[in-house]
Design an enzyme around this catalytic site. Structure first.
Site, mmCIF file in Angstrom:
data_model
loop_
_atom_site.group_PDB
_atom_site.id
_atom_site.type_symbol
_atom_site.label_atom_id
_atom_site.label_comp_id
_atom_site.label_asym_id
_atom_site.label_seq_id
_atom_site.Cartn_x
_atom_site.Cartn_y
_atom_site.Cartn_z
ATOM 1 N N CYS A 188 0.824 -1.208 0.000
ATOM 2 C CA CYS A 188 0.000 0.000 0.000
ATOM 3 C C CYS A 188 0.863 1.266 0.000
ATOM 4 C CB CYS A 188 -0.951 0.077 1.193
ATOM 5 S SG CYS A 188 -2.204 -1.186 1.175
ATOM 6 N N ARG A 202 4.289 -0.243 -4.748
ATOM 7 C CA ARG A 202 3.936 -0.679 -3.392
ATOM 8 C C ARG A 202 2.660 -1.515 -3.383
ATOM 9 N NH1 ARG A 202 6.710 2.072 0.645
ATOM 10 N NH2 ARG A 202 5.102 1.501 2.140
ATOM 11 N N TRP A 205 -2.139 -2.985 -1.749
ATOM 12 C CA TRP A 205 -1.682 -4.372 -1.725
ATOM 13 C C TRP A 205 -2.573 -5.036 -0.678
ATOM 14 C CZ3 TRP A 205 0.898 -7.514 2.016
ATOM 15 C CH2 TRP A 205 1.434 -8.708 1.486
ATOM 16 N N ASN A 222 -2.108 2.955 5.093
ATOM 17 C CA ASN A 222 -1.159 1.868 4.849
ATOM 18 C C ASN A 222 -0.807 1.274 6.201
ATOM 19 O OD1 ASN A 222 0.992 0.201 4.053
ATOM 20 N ND2 ASN A 222 2.462 1.873 4.215
ATOM 21 N N GLY A 223 -0.986 -0.046 6.344
ATOM 22 C CA GLY A 223 -0.662 -0.685 7.622
ATOM 23 C C GLY A 223 -1.701 -1.731 7.954
ATOM 24 N N GLU A 257 19.181 -17.011 -4.602
ATOM 25 C CA GLU A 257 18.693 -15.767 -5.193
ATOM 26 C C GLU A 257 18.162 -16.026 -6.605
ATOM 27 O OE1 GLU A 257 17.849 -13.085 -4.045
ATOM 28 O OE2 GLU A 257 17.827 -11.680 -5.703
ATOM 29 N N LYS A 280 14.244 -15.301 -7.764
ATOM 30 C CA LYS A 280 13.876 -14.441 -8.910
ATOM 31 C C LYS A 280 12.925 -15.183 -9.845
ATOM 32 C CE LYS A 280 14.904 -11.316 -7.743
ATOM 33 N NZ LYS A 280 15.672 -10.887 -6.630
ATOM 34 N N GLU A 338 9.453 -15.602 -8.274
ATOM 35 C CA GLU A 338 8.598 -14.431 -8.084
ATOM 36 C C GLU A 338 8.129 -13.795 -9.373
ATOM 37 O OE1 GLU A 338 12.182 -11.476 -6.600
ATOM 38 O OE2 GLU A 338 10.175 -11.082 -5.887
ATOM 39 N N HIS A 375 20.787 -36.088 -1.290
ATOM 40 C CA HIS A 375 20.117 -36.435 -0.026
ATOM 41 C C HIS A 375 18.599 -36.255 -0.115
ATOM 42 C CE1 HIS A 375 23.927 -37.034 1.926
ATOM 43 N NE2 HIS A 375 24.349 -35.857 1.469
ATOM 44 N N LYS A 401 6.505 -4.257 -3.434
ATOM 45 C CA LYS A 401 7.920 -3.946 -3.300
ATOM 46 C C LYS A 401 8.343 -3.800 -1.849
ATOM 47 C CE LYS A 401 11.908 -2.683 -4.975
ATOM 48 N NZ LYS A 401 12.731 -3.792 -5.474
HETATM 49 C C1 F6R Z 1 12.916 -10.222 -3.992
HETATM 50 C C2 F6R Z 1 12.602 -9.063 -3.179
HETATM 51 C C3 F6R Z 1 12.279 -9.273 -1.758
HETATM 52 C C4 F6R Z 1 12.971 -8.192 -0.896
HETATM 53 C C5 F6R Z 1 12.520 -8.305 0.561
HETATM 54 C C6 F6R Z 1 13.260 -7.333 1.456
HETATM 55 O O1 F6R Z 1 13.212 -9.863 -5.305
HETATM 56 O O2 F6R Z 1 12.614 -7.954 -3.663
HETATM 57 O O3 F6R Z 1 12.616 -10.546 -1.329
HETATM 58 O O4 F6R Z 1 14.351 -8.383 -1.006
HETATM 59 O O5 F6R Z 1 11.141 -8.060 0.641
HETATM 60 O O6 F6R Z 1 13.080 -6.012 1.046
HETATM 61 P P1 F6R Z 1 14.056 -4.882 1.574
HETATM 62 O O7 F6R Z 1 15.396 -5.149 1.018
HETATM 63 O O8 F6R Z 1 13.451 -3.601 1.082
HETATM 64 O O9 F6R Z 1 14.064 -4.974 3.068
#
Ligand code: F6R
Length: 588
Positions: free
Chosen positions: A2, A27, A71, A95-96, A461, A465, A468, A484, A583
């Protein structure tokens, strides 16, 4: 998670609000809404399920307005659950999460209130309307005092055109001014290009726009003096010429790395010296991608015999950080609730907290003892890319300082940090091979990413990616773990990306490649070593550029970031707006 925005502007208020909302969209994009208040005290509202484009249309009249990108947490994405929520003379964006929602809802229902949405946010505007006795600010303050959980709210009142009352606890809020307008907003990047000066609000503070001025105060109305700072030009998102934000952000990695290195070299970390030299325990936390960066820090320190405990921030309670410990909290946004909670708890128990963040005015930066600010520039695509490379560079920079303090000399690779931007640029040379790989795997339903040593974090990582943005069931594993259990899933054509960037472990990695190939699996091998690639059974071989092994994760991840993006595009998906995600995750 949000985004909220408020704007007072005698000219083009609607256009300014709408434009800020488009910059806030990362967001959340489940629904969007906007409410304008005219000088005569009339509301004009437009809200809809979907992204900000869903509310595009004729400008709404008014000099004061609020907007929201959602969101969804409480209630499905729908027109009805979209903000702003209205009750009587009030309109509100939030937001919250209201944690005492059930008790407040029961109380309001018993008092005869009828709810129009399933959101917890609507409770707040109803509380405000019930508390109102002609004093706008007092009504908002009294409603906020009843809330448990987190909030950043911006509220309009029909009796007070030209005023916006905002409050924050646990969710970010920043005030801004510029271009003949006054703003409140969930974060700095959304104000870039609009506000020239900004000032973040702290928990428990109120921001009030009134009489063409913006100010801060406490719940009892006592003013709080604040200094607004100029917005750094690098905080402005660059325009994307073509393609997705994610592609553009990957292309920015070399520039982001050199800016970050320059800024780290100028920064003063002298206050960390005691902690670097003699902290009892070294601990690191982060979420998602930021946690993977912390895992790379662990690998590089362990290589030199210095032990670091590392946890996802949501599991940090088990670390029990306390007096005499150094906690490194990693977060691109600096607003992630789990990371903030871990850092706050550590600080309260006496640990020294060092933040690594992309936003110098974030909540994390303000609660840490010291902050390493990266200069990745605004990262708008939901999937983190360039911020990860910059987190790694920053953590390696700090690791070099820690090792110098503990060992008396910096590690041999410290001098190679300056080579990272050019190596990142050379990693783009892998892209044609990665294009072919993505085309070959476009129909895959699942895949593994494997590695050993520091490559395990890169494997995780890469898998994150792909999960997601390409919605592919993917897992990142230590290569040695394959036999294993996970090997059971490997059958004809099953794809496995294998990283072999540590020469001393390359032979063992090849054993994993052989195990996969023997079951008909397709291995894509990533290594900087020609002989490792040449002697492998891998079906695809991708040559990485050479750089000091210890620093390789900041480079070897680039083809994986690009691979996820290509796979996503080939599958007809939008890499910038993955489903169910946002995000900035500002709830625990
Ligand atoms: C993955 C991604 C998330 C953020 C996580 C932490 O691509 O973007 O896993 O890395 O939500 O976010 P920050 O770094 O803003 O604390």
């Amino acid at each position: 998670m949000c985004g909220i925005v408020g704007c007072f502007s005698p000219e083009n208020c609607y256009e300014k609000l709408y434009s800020a909302l488009t910059r806030l969209e990362y967001r959340g994009y489940d629904s969007a809404g906007i409410a304008l208040l005219s000088a005569e005290g009339r509301f004009s509202v437009r809200k809809k399920k979907g992204g900000v484009a869903s509310i595009a249309g004729e400008p709404l009249p008014g000099e004061t307005g609020i907007g929201h990108t959602r969101w969804a947490t409480h209630g499905a994405p729908s027109d009805g659950n979209a903000h702003p929520h209205l009750c009587g003379k009030f309109a509100l964006v939030h937001n919250g999460i209201v944690e005492n929602e059930a008790a407040l809802r029961a109380e309001l229902l018993a008092a005869g209130e009828q709810f129009l949405s399933e959101t917890d946010s609507e409770l707040i505007v109803r509380l405000i309307a019930r508390a109102y006795r002609g004093d706008f600010f007092a009504a908002v303050a009294s409603a906020c005092a009843r809330l448990e959980g987190s909030y950043a709210v911006a509220v309009l009142c029909a009796d007070f055109p030209g005023e916006i009352v905002c409050a924050r606890r646990g969710s970010p809020l920043v005030a801004g001014a510029g271009g003949g307008a006054l703003y409140v907003c969930s974060d700095v990047p959304a104000l870039c290009g609009a506000a020239e000066y900004i000032c973040p609000a702290e928990d428990g503070e109120f921001v009030v726009i009134r009489g063409g001025k913006i100010g801060f105060c406490r719940a009892d109305g006592t003013p709080i003096p604040k200094i607004f700072t100029r917005v750094r030009a690098s905080a402005r998102p660059r325009a994307v010429q073509a393609g997705s934000r994610m592609q553009a952000e990957i292309a920015e990695i070399p520039r982001a790395l050199s800016d970050t290195l320059a800024s780290l070299r100028d920064a003063d970390f002298s206050c960390c010296r005691t902690a670097f030299r003699s902290a009892k325990r070294l601990l690191a936390v982060g979420c998602g991608t930021a946690y993977h960066a912390a895992l790379c820090l662990r690998a590089v320190l362990e290589e030199s015999g210095v032990f670091l405990s590392c946890r996802p921030a949501s599991e940090a309670a088990g670390l029990c950080a306390g007096a005499g410990d150094l906690l490194i909290a990693v977060s691109q946004s600096g607003e992630t609730a789990d990371t903030l909670a871990a850092a706050r708890a550590a600080r309260e128990r006496g640990a020294f907290v060092l933040a690594v963040t992309n936003v110098g005015q974030s909540s994390l930066a303000s609660l840490a003892h010291c902050t390493a600010v990266m200069c990745a520039g605004p990262e708008i695509a939901v999937a983190a890319t360039k911020s990860y490379n910059c987190q790694l560079l920053s953590l390696y920079f700090l690791a070099a300082r820690i090792l110098a303090c503990r060992m008396g000399v910096p590690p041999a690779w410290a001098g190679d940090l300056a080579a990272l931007p050019a190596a990142a640029e050379r990693a783009f040379g892998c892209f044609p091979a990665v294009d072919s790989l993505a085309e070959a795997l476009v129909g895959a339903r699942g895949m593994y990413f494997l590695g050993r040593g520091a490559d395990v974090a890169t494997a995780r990582e890469g898998a994150l990616k792909v999960k997601e943005i390409a919605y592919l069931a993917a897992e990142g594993l230590p290569a040695g773990e394959l036999k294993h259990g996970p090997l059971a899933l490997v059958e004809d054509g099953f794809p496995v990306a294998l990283l072999a960037t540590v020469r001393s472990l390359a032979r063992k990695c090849e054993a994993a490649a052989a195990e996969v190939a023997a079951r008909g699996g397709r291995v894509a091998l990533f290594s900087q070593y020609g002989e490792v690639l040449a002697s492998s059974r891998a079906a695809y071989r991708i040559r990485l550029p050479a750089v000091a092994e210890a620093l390789m994760p900041a480079v070897s991840v680039i083809p994986l970031q690009y691979f996820a993006c290509r796979l996503c595009l080939l599958r007809g998906l939008d890499p910038d707006r993955p489903r169910n995600l946002a995000k900035s995750v500002t709830v625990e």
